[in-house]
Each structure stands twice: as C-alpha cells, then as structure tokens.
Scaffold this motif. Structure first.
Motif, PDB file in Angstrom:
ATOM      1  N   UNK A  25       4.475  73.218  -5.858  1.00 46.23           N
ATOM      2  CA  UNK A  25       5.353  72.445  -6.748  1.00 46.23           C
ATOM      3  C   UNK A  25       6.589  71.945  -5.993  1.00 46.23           C
ATOM      4  N   UNK A  26       6.983  70.715  -6.303  1.00 47.34           N
ATOM      5  CA  UNK A  26       8.250  70.195  -5.812  1.00 47.34           C
ATOM      6  C   UNK A  26       8.223  69.601  -4.418  1.00 47.34           C
ATOM      7  N   UNK A  27       7.089  69.691  -3.730  1.00 41.06           N
ATOM      8  CA  UNK A  27       6.967  69.099  -2.394  1.00 41.06           C
ATOM      9  C   UNK A  27       6.096  67.843  -2.514  1.00 41.06           C
ATOM     10  N   UNK A  28       6.576  66.692  -2.046  1.00 40.47           N
ATOM     11  CA  UNK A  28       5.796  65.457  -2.169  1.00 40.47           C
ATOM     12  C   UNK A  28       4.374  65.634  -1.640  1.00 40.47           C
ATOM     13  N   UNK A  29       3.422  65.056  -2.341  1.00 40.38           N
ATOM     14  CA  UNK A  29       2.026  65.265  -1.963  1.00 40.38           C
ATOM     15  C   UNK A  29       1.264  63.952  -1.895  1.00 40.38           C
ATOM     16  N   UNK A  30       0.385  63.903  -0.949  1.00 38.13           N
ATOM     17  CA  UNK A  30      -0.432  62.713  -0.718  1.00 38.13           C
ATOM     18  C   UNK A  30      -1.895  63.138  -0.578  1.00 38.13           C
ATOM     19  N   UNK A  31      -2.723  62.538  -1.416  1.00 40.50           N
ATOM     20  CA  UNK A  31      -4.161  62.774  -1.314  1.00 40.50           C
ATOM     21  C   UNK A  31      -4.785  61.584  -0.595  1.00 40.50           C
ATOM     22  N   UNK A  32      -5.753  61.857   0.255  1.00 41.08           N
ATOM     23  CA  UNK A  32      -6.499  60.771   0.881  1.00 41.08           C
ATOM     24  C   UNK A  32      -7.966  60.926   0.534  1.00 41.08           C
ATOM     25  N   UNK A  33      -8.488  59.947  -0.191  1.00 39.56           N
ATOM     26  CA  UNK A  33      -9.902  59.938  -0.556  1.00 39.56           C
ATOM     27  C   UNK A  33     -10.651  59.040   0.426  1.00 39.56           C
ATOM     28  N   UNK A  34     -11.713  59.556   1.002  1.00 41.30           N
ATOM     29  CA  UNK A  34     -12.559  58.723   1.851  1.00 41.30           C
ATOM     30  C   UNK A  34     -13.996  58.813   1.352  1.00 41.30           C
ATOM     31  N   UNK A  35     -14.501  57.689   0.924  1.00 44.70           N
ATOM     32  CA  UNK A  35     -15.878  57.641   0.424  1.00 44.70           C
ATOM     33  C   UNK A  35     -16.817  57.391   1.597  1.00 44.70           C
ATOM     34  N   UNK A  36     -17.688  58.340   1.852  1.00 40.01           N
ATOM     35  CA  UNK A  36     -18.542  58.253   3.035  1.00 40.01           C
ATOM     36  C   UNK A  36     -20.013  58.083   2.668  1.00 40.01           C
ATOM     37  N   UNK A  37     -20.295  57.940   1.389  1.00 44.01           N
ATOM     38  CA  UNK A  37     -21.676  57.742   0.959  1.00 44.01           C
ATOM     39  C   UNK A  37     -21.685  56.813  -0.239  1.00 44.01           C
ATOM     40  N   UNK A  38     -22.682  55.970  -0.325  1.00 47.00           N
ATOM     41  CA  UNK A  38     -22.751  55.074  -1.485  1.00 47.00           C
ATOM     42  C   UNK A  38     -23.540  55.713  -2.632  1.00 47.00           C
ATOM     43  N   UNK A  39     -23.842  57.000  -2.463  1.00 46.30           N
ATOM     44  CA  UNK A  39     -24.534  57.781  -3.473  1.00 46.30           C
ATOM     45  C   UNK A  39     -23.682  57.903  -4.744  1.00 46.30           C
ATOM     46  N   UNK A  40     -24.307  57.785  -5.892  1.00 42.09           N
ATOM     47  CA  UNK A  40     -23.600  58.010  -7.155  1.00 42.09           C
ATOM     48  C   UNK A  40     -22.644  56.885  -7.501  1.00 42.09           C
ATOM     49  N   UNK A  41     -21.838  57.133  -8.515  1.00 45.02           N
ATOM     50  CA  UNK A  41     -20.948  56.086  -9.039  1.00 45.02           C
ATOM     51  C   UNK A  41     -19.515  56.445  -8.712  1.00 45.02           C
ATOM     52  N   UNK A  42     -19.265  56.728  -7.446  1.00 43.64           N
ATOM     53  CA  UNK A  42     -17.953  57.259  -7.052  1.00 43.64           C
ATOM     54  C   UNK A  42     -17.052  56.201  -6.427  1.00 43.64           C
ATOM     55  N   UNK A  43     -17.293  54.944  -6.801  1.00 41.67           N
ATOM     56  CA  UNK A  43     -16.495  53.870  -6.196  1.00 41.67           C
ATOM     57  C   UNK A  43     -15.114  53.727  -6.824  1.00 41.67           C
ATOM     58  N   UNK A  44     -14.872  54.477  -7.892  1.00 42.02           N
ATOM     59  CA  UNK A  44     -13.525  54.531  -8.479  1.00 42.02           C
ATOM     60  C   UNK A  44     -13.157  55.997  -8.642  1.00 42.02           C
ATOM     61  N   UNK A  45     -11.912  56.326  -8.300  1.00 41.20           N
ATOM     62  CA  UNK A  45     -11.407  57.668  -8.610  1.00 41.20           C
ATOM     63  C   UNK A  45     -10.158  57.476  -9.455  1.00 41.20           C
ATOM     64  N   UNK A  46     -10.068  58.246 -10.523  1.00 44.02           N
ATOM     65  CA  UNK A  46      -8.884  58.105 -11.369  1.00 44.02           C
ATOM     66  C   UNK A  46      -8.478  59.423 -11.995  1.00 44.02           C
TER      67      UNK A  46
END
Ligand SMILES: [Cu+2]
Length: 91
Positions: A25-46
């Motif tokens: 908590x309280x420390x700035x955070x950055x997530x990095x998503x890298x899509x490495x497969x075209x499998x499934x319907x994962x072209x959007x993350x929300x």
C-alpha cells in the motif's frame, strides 16, 4: 528518500501468469501486461476496481499504473470476464 515504484510483469497466454500480484500500500505501482499468445480472448485486459482498460497487441508490452492507496483485493479480467487475475494490496 525517494520511494521506488513497484513493478510487476504479467504474461498473457491463455490466462494470466502470475494470476496474483501482491503489492504494498502507498507505493506507486506499475503493471506490465505482455500478450505472448493469440490463444483465447485476451486481447483486452480491464479492471473496474483499478480503473483501467487496455488493448493488448501481441508481443507489445502494455504498462498500466494502478492506485495503491487502498488495501484489498482487486480483480482484473479479459474483455469478456472469462479469465481473471488479482492484485492484492497489503499494508
Ligand atoms: Cu475472455
């Protein structure tokens, strides 16, 4: 003293790896998503609770800054809410 940014890398390939990310908590955070497969319907993350929606182009890392002011568990998912991951923010 300057506080570091918390960074977490998530690989998107038929799901999220890792599925759970623990942050402080309280420390700035950055997530990095890298899509490495075209499998499934994962072209959007929300995430409604974390307030982001990103298109994931295959092979292109996508960075998201997320709020860490509140302790708790915050869900993120694919565009159709089939695949889920979780951010846990701890004290
Ligand atoms: Cu989906």
């Amino acid at each position: 003293m300057t506080q570091a940014i918390q960074k977490a890398a998530i690989q998107v390939a038929g799901g999220y790896n890792p599925e759970m990310i623990t942050l402080k908590q309280g420390v700035p955070a950055e997530l990095t998503f890298t899509r490495t497969s075209d499998q499934g319907c994962l072209d959007v993350v929300h995430s409604t609770s974390l307030g982001f929606e990103k298109d994931l182009t295959l092979g292109v890392p996508q960075m998201v800054n997320i709020p860490t002011d509140q302790v708790g568990e915050f869900d993120f998912s694919c565009g159709m809410d089939m695949f889920h991951g979780k951010v846990v923010i701890e004290k």
